[in-house]
Design a protein around this motif. Structure first.
Motif, PDB file in Angstrom:
ATOM      1  N   THR A   1       0.864  -1.178   0.000  1.00 24.70           N
ATOM      2  CA  THR A   1       0.000   0.000   0.000  1.00 24.70           C
ATOM      3  C   THR A   1       0.899   1.226   0.000  1.00 24.70           C
ATOM      4  O   THR A   1       1.759   1.370   0.870  1.00 24.70           O
ATOM      5  CB  THR A   1      -0.906   0.024   1.245  1.00 24.70           C
TER       6      THR A   1
ATOM      7  N   ALA B   1      -0.035   4.737  -0.119  1.00 23.38           N
ATOM      8  CA  ALA B   1      -0.410   5.876   0.723  1.00 23.38           C
ATOM      9  C   ALA B   1      -1.908   5.890   0.991  1.00 23.38           C
ATOM     10  O   ALA B   1      -2.699   5.286   0.263  1.00 23.38           O
ATOM     11  CB  ALA B   1      -0.003   7.189   0.053  1.00 23.38           C
ATOM     12  N   LEU B   2      -2.273   6.588   2.048  1.00 25.14           N
ATOM     13  CA  LEU B   2      -3.669   6.874   2.359  1.00 25.14           C
ATOM     14  C   LEU B   2      -3.898   8.354   2.094  1.00 25.14           C
ATOM     15  O   LEU B   2      -3.132   9.201   2.566  1.00 25.14           O
ATOM     16  CB  LEU B   2      -3.976   6.569   3.822  1.00 25.14           C
TER      17      LEU B   2
ATOM     18  N   THR C   1     -10.898  12.928  -2.773  1.00 23.73           N
ATOM     19  CA  THR C   1      -9.631  12.876  -2.050  1.00 23.73           C
ATOM     20  C   THR C   1      -9.017  14.269  -1.998  1.00 23.73           C
ATOM     21  O   THR C   1      -9.319  15.134  -2.833  1.00 23.73           O
ATOM     22  CB  THR C   1      -8.660  11.900  -2.728  1.00 23.73           C
TER      23      THR C   1
ATOM     24  N   THR D   1     -11.715  11.024   7.415  1.00 26.39           N
ATOM     25  CA  THR D   1     -10.937  10.037   8.154  1.00 26.39           C
ATOM     26  C   THR D   1     -11.118  10.216   9.659  1.00 26.39           C
ATOM     27  O   THR D   1     -11.606  11.253  10.120  1.00 26.39           O
ATOM     28  CB  THR D   1      -9.446  10.155   7.803  1.00 26.39           C
TER      29      THR D   1
ATOM     30  N   THR E   1      -9.158   7.030   1.429  1.00 25.66           N
ATOM     31  CA  THR E   1      -8.867   6.328   0.182  1.00 25.66           C
ATOM     32  C   THR E   1      -7.404   5.909   0.155  1.00 25.66           C
ATOM     33  O   THR E   1      -6.511   6.755   0.142  1.00 25.66           O
ATOM     34  CB  THR E   1      -9.158   7.224  -1.040  1.00 25.66           C
ATOM     35  N   TRP E   2      -7.162   4.591   0.157  1.00 25.64           N
ATOM     36  CA  TRP E   2      -5.789   4.117   0.037  1.00 25.64           C
ATOM     37  C   TRP E   2      -5.515   3.676  -1.396  1.00 25.64           C
ATOM     38  O   TRP E   2      -6.421   3.299  -2.140  1.00 25.64           O
ATOM     39  CB  TRP E   2      -5.489   2.986   1.014  1.00 25.64           C
TER      40      TRP E   2
ATOM     41  N   GLY F   1      -2.533   1.353  -3.710  1.00 24.59           N
ATOM     42  CA  GLY F   1      -1.426   0.411  -3.578  1.00 24.59           C
ATOM     43  C   GLY F   1      -1.128  -0.311  -4.875  1.00 24.59           C
ATOM     44  O   GLY F   1      -1.909  -0.258  -5.834  1.00 24.59           O
TER      45      GLY F   1
ATOM     46  N   ILE G   1       2.597   4.934   3.391  1.00 19.91           N
ATOM     47  CA  ILE G   1       2.432   3.720   4.200  1.00 19.91           C
ATOM     48  C   ILE G   1       3.597   2.757   3.968  1.00 19.91           C
ATOM     49  O   ILE G   1       4.506   2.670   4.764  1.00 19.91           O
ATOM     50  CB  ILE G   1       1.081   3.045   3.911  1.00 19.91           C
TER      51      ILE G   1
ATOM     52  N   GLN H   1      -5.589  -6.001   4.560  1.00 16.10           N
ATOM     53  CA  GLN H   1      -6.312  -4.741   4.381  1.00 16.10           C
ATOM     54  C   GLN H   1      -7.410  -4.903   3.331  1.00 16.10           C
ATOM     55  O   GLN H   1      -8.544  -4.442   3.518  1.00 16.10           O
ATOM     56  CB  GLN H   1      -5.315  -3.657   3.947  1.00 16.10           C
TER      57      GLN H   1
END
Length: 330
Positions: free
Chosen positions: A127, A129-130, A212, A232, A257-258, A260, A300, A310
């Protein structure tokens, strides 16, 4: 007679071991030779959104580390499922990758028929980033907080609009959850990406968005858009003065929103490990972290096993939300 029998057994074992090594040698050589050509990183959203920005922040440095160019390939459409389908059917040799997102865990429940299984058709790598989602209004709006947004929505039931990056995306689900908790009737307007969504928000064609942070951050800083709350569980380090929805009265609201990287299922473990190692080095580097601060993202860089967990947890989580919101796409 016993000695010849023992010798024969030893010879048989030696032959079997030699045969096994012979089979393993081509695979090992192939894994060591990877990558043997440029790598394609498929972004399943239109250019300009968070996934595109994150992909381009990675590709140059990843290409340098691997000794082959990493090329961003845009394949948007159908709530990011078209690009995912393309990668799921690609050769599992580590030369075609997907910039996946939380949207794909939602699509599993939203779309009645998908040509792939997100949990089985891909090999998670890491992953990246968030990116917090943020409730944003045009700067000309009279709403300065969540209560103000709710008041405007109640004054225009079924007409107060919010935009998303498409049906079945996390922005769509955030909107349905917000409407349910606030007791309002919102008009959902799906777009094909963040760029046209933001353009219409700036132009006043829609009232709010839950996009986002990345695509709207520059407009917030310029005073053209107003950030009302982040979705969040904790505040954004980029906009620390903006409260969360939970702080604004929507208890336990925690959605972001992640993004990856994934490869097709069956990609050699050695390739997955190498990709994870190189990507985590980049994600944890000071330069990359600085770039993430600039776009409002939180780096992350986890393990394939952690990313797999996840995906499994979010798939179950959004299945419940999709059922509650009664969202379905043929």
């Amino acid at each position: 007679m016993t000695t010849p029998l023992r010798s024969c057994g030893a010879l048989t074992a030696l032959a079997a071991a030699t045969f096994a090594l012979g089979l393993a040698a081509p695979f090992t050589a192939s894994a060591q030779a990877w990558p043997g050509k440029p790598i394609s990183l498929v972004v399943p959203f239109p250019p300009g959104g968070s996934s595109d920005v994150l992909a381009r922040a990675l590709t140059d440095r990843l290409g340098q580390a691997l000794g082959q160019p990493v090329i961003v390939e845009s394949r948007p459409g159908a709530g990011a499922t078209l690009g995912a389908d393309y990668v799921s059917k690609a050769k599992a040799d580590g030369h075609t990758l997907l910039m996946g997102a939380v949207h794909h865990t939602i699509a599993t429940s939203v779309y009645r028929k998908l040509p792939y299984d997100f949990e089985k058709s891909f090999a998670p790598i890491t992953t990246v980033a968030l990116v917090p989602n943020v409730l944003v209004v045009n700067a000309k709006s009279t709403a300065t907080d969540v209560k103000g947004v709710i008041a405007l929505a109640k004054a225009a039931p079924g007409k107060f609009s919010y935009g998303s990056n498409g049906n079945g995306t996390v922005q769509h689900l955030i909107g349905t959850q917000f409407a349910s908790l606030a007791g309002v009737d919102l008009l959902h307007v799906p777009y094909k990406g963040s760029a046209p969504l933001t353009t219409d928000l700036l132009g006043g064609q829609i009232d709010v968005s839950f996009d986002t942070l990345t695509p709207v951050l520059q407009h917030i800083k310029a005073g053209k858009l107003r950030a009302v709350a982040v979705t969040t569980g904790k505040r954004s380090t980029t906009l620390p003065e903006v409260p969360t929805l939970a702080e604004s009265g929507m208890r336990d609201f925690d959605q972001g929103t992640w993004f990856g990287i994934l490869a097709p299922a069956g990609t050699p473990k050695e390739v997955v490990t190498r990709l994870n190692t190189e990507l985590v080095k980049i994600i944890q580097s000071p330069d990359f972290k600085k770039r993430m601060e600039e776009i409002g993202a939180e780096p992350i860089g986890n393990t394939p096993a952690e990313m797999e967990a996840q995906i499994r947890n979010d798939t179950a989580k959004y299945a419940r939300l999709v059922k509650e919101a009664k969202v379905a796409i043929d």
